[in-house]
Write an enzyme that holds these catalytic residues in place. Structure first.
Site, PDB file in Angstrom:
ATOM      1  N   TYR A 198       0.834  -1.205   0.000  1.00 16.20           N
ATOM      2  CA  TYR A 198       0.000   0.000   0.000  1.00 16.20           C
ATOM      3  C   TYR A 198       0.870   1.258   0.000  1.00 16.20           C
ATOM      4  CZ  TYR A 198      -3.781   3.218   0.924  1.00 16.20           C
ATOM      5  OH  TYR A 198      -4.683   4.243   0.799  1.00 16.20           O
ATOM      6  N   PHE A 247     -19.071  14.071 -26.268  1.00 15.80           N
ATOM      7  CA  PHE A 247     -18.695  13.180 -27.378  1.00 15.80           C
ATOM      8  C   PHE A 247     -18.591  11.719 -26.959  1.00 15.80           C
ATOM      9  CE2 PHE A 247     -14.334  12.816 -25.885  1.00 15.80           C
ATOM     10  CZ  PHE A 247     -14.194  13.984 -25.145  1.00 15.80           C
ATOM     11  N   PHE A 301      -7.577  20.905 -25.106  1.00 16.50           N
ATOM     12  CA  PHE A 301      -7.909  19.487 -25.105  1.00 16.50           C
ATOM     13  C   PHE A 301      -9.151  19.320 -24.237  1.00 16.50           C
ATOM     14  CE2 PHE A 301      -7.918  15.048 -23.915  1.00 16.50           C
ATOM     15  CZ  PHE A 301      -8.029  14.523 -25.185  1.00 16.50           C
ATOM     16  N   THR A 302     -10.003  18.376 -24.632  1.00 12.41           N
ATOM     17  CA  THR A 302     -11.326  18.216 -24.018  1.00 12.41           C
ATOM     18  C   THR A 302     -11.268  18.140 -22.494  1.00 12.41           C
ATOM     19  OG1 THR A 302     -11.083  15.844 -24.398  1.00 12.41           O
ATOM     20  CG2 THR A 302     -12.309  17.106 -26.066  1.00 12.41           C
ATOM     21  N   LYS A 352       0.050   7.193 -23.456  1.00 12.07           N
ATOM     22  CA  LYS A 352       0.510   7.468 -24.823  1.00 12.07           C
ATOM     23  C   LYS A 352       2.006   7.164 -24.951  1.00 12.07           C
ATOM     24  CE  LYS A 352      -3.495   9.944 -24.690  1.00 12.07           C
ATOM     25  NZ  LYS A 352      -4.375   9.998 -23.522  1.00 12.07           N
ATOM     26  N   ASP A 393       1.473  20.218 -20.933  1.00 14.42           N
ATOM     27  CA  ASP A 393       0.840  18.917 -21.137  1.00 14.42           C
ATOM     28  C   ASP A 393       1.829  18.100 -21.965  1.00 14.42           C
ATOM     29  OD1 ASP A 393      -0.526  16.715 -22.084  1.00 14.42           O
ATOM     30  OD2 ASP A 393      -2.432  17.775 -22.308  1.00 14.42           O
ATOM     31  N   ARG A 444     -13.570  14.635 -34.031  1.00 17.52           N
ATOM     32  CA  ARG A 444     -12.891  15.737 -33.342  1.00 17.52           C
ATOM     33  C   ARG A 444     -13.364  17.030 -34.008  1.00 17.52           C
ATOM     34  NH1 ARG A 444     -10.356  13.793 -28.525  1.00 17.52           N
ATOM     35  NH2 ARG A 444     -12.573  13.994 -28.267  1.00 17.52           N
TER      36      ARG A 444
HETATM   37  N1  F0G Z   1      -3.873  15.607 -22.662  1.00 16.31           N
HETATM   38  C1  F0G Z   1      -3.829  15.173 -23.929  1.00 16.31           C
HETATM   39  C2  F0G Z   1      -3.060  15.934 -24.948  1.00 16.31           C
HETATM   40  C3  F0G Z   1      -4.525  14.008 -24.279  1.00 16.31           C
HETATM   41  O1  F0G Z   1      -4.489  13.586 -25.530  1.00 16.31           O
HETATM   42  C4  F0G Z   1      -5.243  13.305 -23.276  1.00 16.31           C
HETATM   43  C5  F0G Z   1      -6.011  12.122 -23.620  1.00 16.31           C
HETATM   44  C6  F0G Z   1      -5.258  13.798 -21.975  1.00 16.31           C
HETATM   45  C7  F0G Z   1      -4.537  14.965 -21.699  1.00 16.31           C
HETATM   46  C8  F0G Z   1      -6.037  13.140 -20.875  1.00 16.31           C
HETATM   47  O2  F0G Z   1      -5.425  11.968 -20.491  1.00 16.31           O
HETATM   48  O3  F0G Z   1      -7.044  10.178 -21.148  1.00 16.31           O
HETATM   49  O4  F0G Z   1      -5.127   9.722 -19.603  1.00 16.31           O
HETATM   50  O5  F0G Z   1      -7.053  11.060 -18.841  1.00 16.31           O
HETATM   51  N2  F0G Z   1      -6.255  11.784 -24.784  1.00 16.31           N
HETATM   52  C9  F0G Z   1      -6.920  10.596 -25.254  1.00 16.31           C
HETATM   53  C10 F0G Z   1      -7.076  10.677 -26.740  1.00 16.31           C
HETATM   54  C11 F0G Z   1      -8.167  10.258 -24.551  1.00 16.31           C
HETATM   55  O6  F0G Z   1      -7.744   9.780 -27.306  1.00 16.31           O
HETATM   56  O7  F0G Z   1      -6.529  11.578 -27.380  1.00 16.31           O
HETATM   57  P1  F0G Z   1      -6.225  10.657 -19.993  1.00 16.31           P
END
Ligand code: F0G
Length: 463
Positions: free
Chosen positions: A77, A454, A129-130, A263, A220, A387
């Protein structure tokens, strides 16, 4: 006369040891499941997908070395040895001293936004980014896009379309005052712009500006290795540097970074928050126990942290990143042979189809990119992602749809997963849909969730 070889080929720097069978389906079957799942590729069952280009997030193939690491997971833990291995590699490769693990990228975004933002603040960033923008908004900030104009034009060939426009940044500072800007949200590369990189020169210029105004810089660094590759290939003075050197140099300009480890690190789960600011670190280490888990695992298993630690070592290998980006480039070039409209220059992680040009007869409110992603799935079982207007969501103040200039379908490559033959099949499917494009009708949205719509929105076909 026998055919002569004019150019020698290259191939990936790995061979395949374990395979995962995939199911083939018929067009009739795919038509049925697409309708049942509300024409949203996020709602499809993975087993109904033939070639899955939805995302490169957590979908990567780990190496034998990473799998071996999974067996030495220390599932204590508190104080797992894998946590310390990972921390050492965060220090060594990103060059940042303090580290908090999180279960994925958005959890790190949550903590950073909560710690740095006060209600009423403004956060400038290069496009958006979303999940990043949503966490900034939930913490009370207004996000302001300060990317260069070229990024909004799919055909513009600027080599660093992710760059920040200092004029736009300066205008924001004049309008709201630097005190209301807690940090600049810099992404390198920019996912939503088509995987477009940022130059080191731009990072330095923005840093100078921010220092003058007392604004912090946060990165990021989710696909920062891809950005480092493009700097090496395109920016003067970097050809002789290693990917590891460029990555470290990039990060040296920031107070902190957040990373979705799903990634670059070629793992299935994981996130990183790293900073040079001890106070931010202390707060993040305290908050992580509220939302994620103890600060030595942050919602991850010990084995996941070991796979991440080993992934960091692999991601900076030049041949690994070259093979990854090389696949994307091969796909883009094949589509261009058939005049399929794509975002150029070709980015690092995906090919982005320009749905506005592909389906010019559809209005943006008829969801051209959503429509196109569905048509490709129905044609061949190749899954991509919208997108465009659906991903852009609504303006939190007015409630109106955000109308992004870019209306794209992303076909994204998991690392070390698909072969060139898969890419050829995907190419032929996109070209087949392109040939029939005039017959394609749009969609209407029939269900809309409040956050990140989305992922779960549902659609019906327009008659
Ligand atoms: N920042 C970027 C540039 C991303 O592409 C993503 C996720 C995140 C932050 C968030 O990270 O998913 O680990 O919580 N991108 C994925 C995509 C979902 O399909 O581009 P996460």
């Amino acid at each position: 006369m026998a055919k002569r070889i004019v150019k020698r080929s290259w191939a990936e720097n790995f061979k395949i040891k374990v395979v995962e069978p995939i199911k083939m389906t018929t067009r009739e079957y795919r038509e049925k499941v697409a309708k049942e799942t509300g024409y949203n590729t996020f709602l499809l069952k993975s087993e109904d997908v033939y070639i899955d280009l939805l995302t490169d997030s957590g979908t990567n193939a780990m190496s034998d070395n990473q799998w071996a690491g999974m067996m030495i997971g220390d599932e204590a833990y508190a104080g797992s040895r894998n946590f310390y291995h990972l921390w050492d590699n965060v220090k060594k490769y990103y060059g940042i001293p303090y580290f908090v693990p999180t279960h994925q990228g958005r959890a790190a975004e949550h903590l950073v936004s909560k710690i740095l933002i006060k209600p009423g603040d403004f956060v400038p960033g290069n496009m958006y980014f979303t999940t990043t923008r949503l966490h900034q908004e939930l913490a009370g900030a207004t996000f302001v896009d300060v990317i260069i104009d070229e990024a909004h034009d799919p055909a513009n060939l600027h080599p660093f379309k992710g760059n920040i426009d200092l004029g736009k940044l300066d205008k924001l500072v004049k309008e709201v005052g630097a005190k209301k800007i807690p940090y600049i949200s810099f992404a390198a590369p920019v996912n939503m712009a088509g995987g477009q990189p940022v130059s080191m020169a731009n990072i330095k210029e923005v840093e100078k500006f921010c220092q003058k105004h007392g604004i912090k810089m946060w990165l990021d660094a989710t696909r920062a290795v891809e950005n480092a590759y493009f700097i090496k290939m395109r920016e003067k003075g970097y050809a002789q540097k290693t990917i590891a050197q460029i990555l470290k140099e990039m990060c040296s300009h920031f107070e902190g970074i957040w990373v979705s480890a799903k990634k670059d690190l070629m793992v299935n789960i994981g996130g990183i928050l790293a900073t040079r600011n001890k106070r931010v670190f202390e707060e993040a280490r305290n908050l992580v126990v509220v939302y994620e888990g103890l600060h030595t695992y942050g919602g991850l298993a010990g084995r996941d942290m070991e796979a991440m630690a080993r992934g960091i070592e692999e991601m900076v290998d030049f041949d690994t990143i070259k093979a990854r980006i090389g696949q994307v480039e091969y796909f883009g070039k094949r589509l261009m042979e058939y005049k399929v409209p794509i975002v150029q220059p070709i980015g690092g992680h995906a090919i982005f189809l320009d749905a506005k040009k592909f389906l010019p007869h559809l209005k943006q409110i008829e969801f051209p990119a959503q429509t196109l992603a569905n048509e490709i799935y129905i044609d061949s079982g190749v899954r991509g992602m919208e997108r465009g207007i659906v991903s852009a969501g609504r303006n939190p103040k007015t409630g109106e749809h955000n109308m992004p200039k870019l209306e794209l379908v992303r076909l994204t490559f998991p690392r070390r997963v698909y072969t060139q033959a898969h890419i050829d099949v995907a190419t032929e499917s996109v070209v087949a849909v392109f040939d029939e494009r005039k017959k394609i009708k749009g969609l209407k949205m029939v269900y809309e969730p409040k956050y990140l719509r989305f992922f779960q929105a549902r659609f019906d076909k327009l008659k």
